[in-house]
Design a protein around this motif. Structure first.
Motif, mmCIF file in Angstrom:
data_model
loop_
_atom_site.group_PDB
_atom_site.id
_atom_site.type_symbol
_atom_site.label_atom_id
_atom_site.label_comp_id
_atom_site.label_asym_id
_atom_site.label_seq_id
_atom_site.Cartn_x
_atom_site.Cartn_y
_atom_site.Cartn_z
ATOM 1 N N GLY A 106 0.774 -1.240 0.000
ATOM 2 C CA GLY A 106 0.000 0.000 0.000
ATOM 3 C C GLY A 106 0.803 1.286 0.000
ATOM 4 O O GLY A 106 0.239 2.366 0.161
ATOM 5 N N VAL A 107 2.120 1.213 -0.174
ATOM 6 C CA VAL A 107 2.933 2.424 -0.231
ATOM 7 C C VAL A 107 2.830 3.007 -1.643
ATOM 8 O O VAL A 107 3.162 2.325 -2.617
ATOM 9 C CB VAL A 107 4.414 2.128 0.105
ATOM 10 N N PRO A 108 2.350 4.242 -1.780
ATOM 11 C CA PRO A 108 2.271 4.839 -3.113
ATOM 12 C C PRO A 108 3.674 5.178 -3.629
ATOM 13 O O PRO A 108 4.451 5.850 -2.953
ATOM 14 C CB PRO A 108 1.442 6.107 -2.921
ATOM 15 N N ILE A 109 3.970 4.700 -4.820
ATOM 16 C CA ILE A 109 5.255 4.965 -5.449
ATOM 17 C C ILE A 109 4.986 5.676 -6.762
ATOM 18 O O ILE A 109 4.250 5.171 -7.611
ATOM 19 C CB ILE A 109 6.052 3.665 -5.698
ATOM 20 N N PHE A 110 5.566 6.863 -6.890
ATOM 21 C CA PHE A 110 5.447 7.640 -8.117
ATOM 22 C C PHE A 110 6.755 7.476 -8.872
ATOM 23 O O PHE A 110 7.815 7.810 -8.356
ATOM 24 C CB PHE A 110 5.203 9.110 -7.820
ATOM 25 N N GLY A 111 6.676 6.955 -10.080
ATOM 26 C CA GLY A 111 7.868 6.680 -10.862
ATOM 27 C C GLY A 111 8.174 7.767 -11.869
ATOM 28 O O GLY A 111 7.267 8.386 -12.438
ATOM 29 N N VAL A 112 9.455 7.988 -12.082
ATOM 30 C CA VAL A 112 9.923 8.907 -13.119
ATOM 31 C C VAL A 112 10.846 8.111 -14.027
ATOM 32 O O VAL A 112 11.931 7.706 -13.620
ATOM 33 C CB VAL A 112 10.676 10.119 -12.526
ATOM 34 N N SER A 113 10.386 7.854 -15.247
ATOM 35 C CA SER A 113 11.211 7.179 -16.249
ATOM 36 C C SER A 113 12.215 8.213 -16.737
ATOM 37 O O SER A 113 11.870 9.136 -17.469
ATOM 38 C CB SER A 113 10.330 6.667 -17.389
ATOM 39 N N HIS A 114 13.451 8.067 -16.309
ATOM 40 C CA HIS A 114 14.476 9.103 -16.464
ATOM 41 C C HIS A 114 15.420 8.779 -17.620
ATOM 42 O O HIS A 114 16.068 7.723 -17.606
ATOM 43 C CB HIS A 114 15.247 9.206 -15.143
ATOM 44 N N LYS A 115 15.487 9.665 -18.601
ATOM 45 C CA LYS A 115 16.398 9.528 -19.739
ATOM 46 C C LYS A 115 16.285 8.157 -20.395
ATOM 47 O O LYS A 115 17.267 7.479 -20.647
ATOM 48 C CB LYS A 115 17.842 9.803 -19.313
ATOM 49 N N PRO A 131 5.088 -1.312 -10.341
ATOM 50 C CA PRO A 131 4.765 -0.985 -8.952
ATOM 51 C C PRO A 131 4.285 0.457 -8.762
ATOM 52 O O PRO A 131 4.008 0.869 -7.635
ATOM 53 C CB PRO A 131 6.106 -1.182 -8.242
ATOM 54 N N PHE A 132 4.190 1.229 -9.845
ATOM 55 C CA PHE A 132 3.954 2.666 -9.726
ATOM 56 C C PHE A 132 2.466 3.005 -9.717
ATOM 57 O O PHE A 132 1.705 2.579 -10.580
ATOM 58 C CB PHE A 132 4.657 3.412 -10.859
ATOM 59 N N ALA A 133 2.060 3.831 -8.736
ATOM 60 C CA ALA A 133 0.696 4.349 -8.676
ATOM 61 C C ALA A 133 0.516 5.473 -9.685
ATOM 62 O O ALA A 133 -0.575 5.674 -10.225
ATOM 63 C CB ALA A 133 0.390 4.859 -7.270
ATOM 64 N N ARG A 134 1.591 6.207 -9.928
ATOM 65 C CA ARG A 134 1.635 7.265 -10.940
ATOM 66 C C ARG A 134 2.996 7.168 -11.608
ATOM 67 O O ARG A 134 3.976 6.774 -10.977
ATOM 68 C CB ARG A 134 1.433 8.647 -10.331
ATOM 69 N N LEU A 135 3.034 7.573 -12.869
ATOM 70 C CA LEU A 135 4.271 7.398 -13.627
ATOM 71 C C LEU A 135 4.356 8.448 -14.723
ATOM 72 O O LEU A 135 3.407 8.649 -15.468
ATOM 73 C CB LEU A 135 4.303 5.995 -14.244
ATOM 74 N N GLY A 136 5.493 9.118 -14.797
ATOM 75 C CA GLY A 136 5.714 10.101 -15.840
ATOM 76 C C GLY A 136 7.084 9.922 -16.470
ATOM 77 O O GLY A 136 7.933 9.197 -15.949
ATOM 78 N N ARG A 137 7.273 10.594 -17.598
ATOM 79 C CA ARG A 137 8.533 10.495 -18.339
ATOM 80 C C ARG A 137 9.348 11.767 -18.166
ATOM 81 O O ARG A 137 8.822 12.865 -18.187
ATOM 82 C CB ARG A 137 8.259 10.285 -19.829
ATOM 83 N N ASP A 138 10.656 11.590 -18.040
ATOM 84 C CA ASP A 138 11.617 12.691 -17.969
ATOM 85 C C ASP A 138 12.739 12.367 -18.955
ATOM 86 O O ASP A 138 13.873 12.140 -18.563
ATOM 87 C CB ASP A 138 12.145 12.837 -16.534
ATOM 88 N N GLU A 139 12.389 12.328 -20.245
ATOM 89 C CA GLU A 139 13.342 11.896 -21.267
ATOM 90 C C GLU A 139 14.562 12.804 -21.351
ATOM 91 O O GLU A 139 15.672 12.332 -21.563
ATOM 92 C CB GLU A 139 12.649 11.802 -22.624
ATOM 93 N N ALA A 140 14.377 14.097 -21.195
ATOM 94 C CA ALA A 140 15.504 15.037 -21.283
ATOM 95 C C ALA A 140 16.304 15.111 -19.985
ATOM 96 O O ALA A 140 17.422 15.605 -19.972
ATOM 97 C CB ALA A 140 15.000 16.430 -21.670
ATOM 98 N N GLY A 141 15.737 14.652 -18.892
ATOM 99 C CA GLY A 141 16.436 14.673 -17.612
ATOM 100 C C GLY A 141 16.313 15.974 -16.839
ATOM 101 O O GLY A 141 16.997 16.165 -15.837
ATOM 102 N N ARG A 142 15.429 16.861 -17.260
ATOM 103 C CA ARG A 142 15.303 18.163 -16.578
ATOM 104 C C ARG A 142 14.775 18.038 -15.157
ATOM 105 O O ARG A 142 15.256 18.711 -14.250
ATOM 106 C CB ARG A 142 14.411 19.094 -17.393
ATOM 107 N N LEU A 143 13.774 17.180 -14.958
ATOM 108 C CA LEU A 143 13.250 17.014 -13.603
ATOM 109 C C LEU A 143 14.319 16.409 -12.702
ATOM 110 O O LEU A 143 14.459 16.800 -11.548
ATOM 111 C CB LEU A 143 11.994 16.136 -13.599
ATOM 112 N N GLY A 144 15.079 15.483 -13.243
ATOM 113 C CA GLY A 144 16.175 14.899 -12.481
ATOM 114 C C GLY A 144 17.169 15.940 -12.013
ATOM 115 O O GLY A 144 17.679 15.877 -10.889
ATOM 116 N N ILE A 145 17.444 16.923 -12.862
ATOM 117 C CA ILE A 145 18.351 18.009 -12.489
ATOM 118 C C ILE A 145 17.755 18.810 -11.336
ATOM 119 O O ILE A 145 18.442 19.126 -10.364
ATOM 120 C CB ILE A 145 18.666 18.906 -13.699
#
Length: 189
Positions: A106-115, A131-145
């Motif tokens: 029951g732990v919500p895990i939000f995933g970021v598909s990074h680069k 396993p992700f309750a929510r999932l988004g893409r960060d292809e350029a890596g800006r959110l990671g920065i």
């Protein structure tokens, strides 16, 4: 200053640098021996701060879960893990069973598909489970920065007030789960 004195000074500069480097290496080895030095212990400037502002990430089409934005992390009803991962990341595969276990509990895990490419990320999830309750893409890596990500996987614990409380650089292993993450999840529940 004569040229002989300059040459002598130039001779001692590399020796001094070598001695300083050797001293630093010796101190690092001593810290490893005593457990005081963590080679992955790069501190995060985000610990104790609100999550960085960001608009909704692009969805990973076919994953079956919605994307998210910083607004989804501001007032969750329980702590949330934000996990930066990629299909090409071997430690991400190592930690995947622990994420799957946490999601089942029951732990919500939000995933970021990074680069990563959407097709490779989707194939990874189809092969290993999602396993992700929510999932988004960060292809350029800006959110990671913005989050200070420098290696994958990296996982952040966000409390109910939207404040980052913990960061794990590298895979969440059984030991990390038991020693660090589960006590924090109980404390911030």
């Amino acid at each position: 200053m004569t040229s002989a004195v300059r040459r002598r000074i130039l001779l001692y500069v590399p020796l001094g640098l070598a001695a300083a480097t050797g001293g630093g290496f010796y101190a690092m080895l001593q810290g490893l021996r005593t457990g005081d030095y963590d080679p992955r212990g790069v501190p995060s400037a985000l610990i104790g701060r609100p999550v960085p502002e960001f608009a909704a990430l692009p969805p990973l089409e076919g994953a079956g879960v919605p994307p998210f934005s910083s607004a989804n992390l501001r007032t969750p009803d329980r702590p949330v893990l934000v996990n930066f991962w990629a299909s090409w990341c071997v430690p991400c595969l190592v930690e995947h069973p622990q994420l799957t276990r946490l999601a089942r509990e029951g732990v919500p895990i939000f995933g970021v598909s990074h680069k990563d490419t959407p097709s490779d990320a989707l194939a990874f999830l189809r092969r290993n489970g999602n396993p992700f309750a929510r999932l988004g893409r960060d292809e350029a890596g800006r959110l990671g920065i913005e989050w200070g990500v420098y290696g994958l996987p990296e996982t952040f614990l966000v409390d109910r007030g939207g404040t980052i409380r913990w960061r794990q650089v590298g895979a969440i292993t059984e030991e990390v789960l038991r020693r660090d993450l589960l006590p924090l999840l109980r404390r911030h529940a």
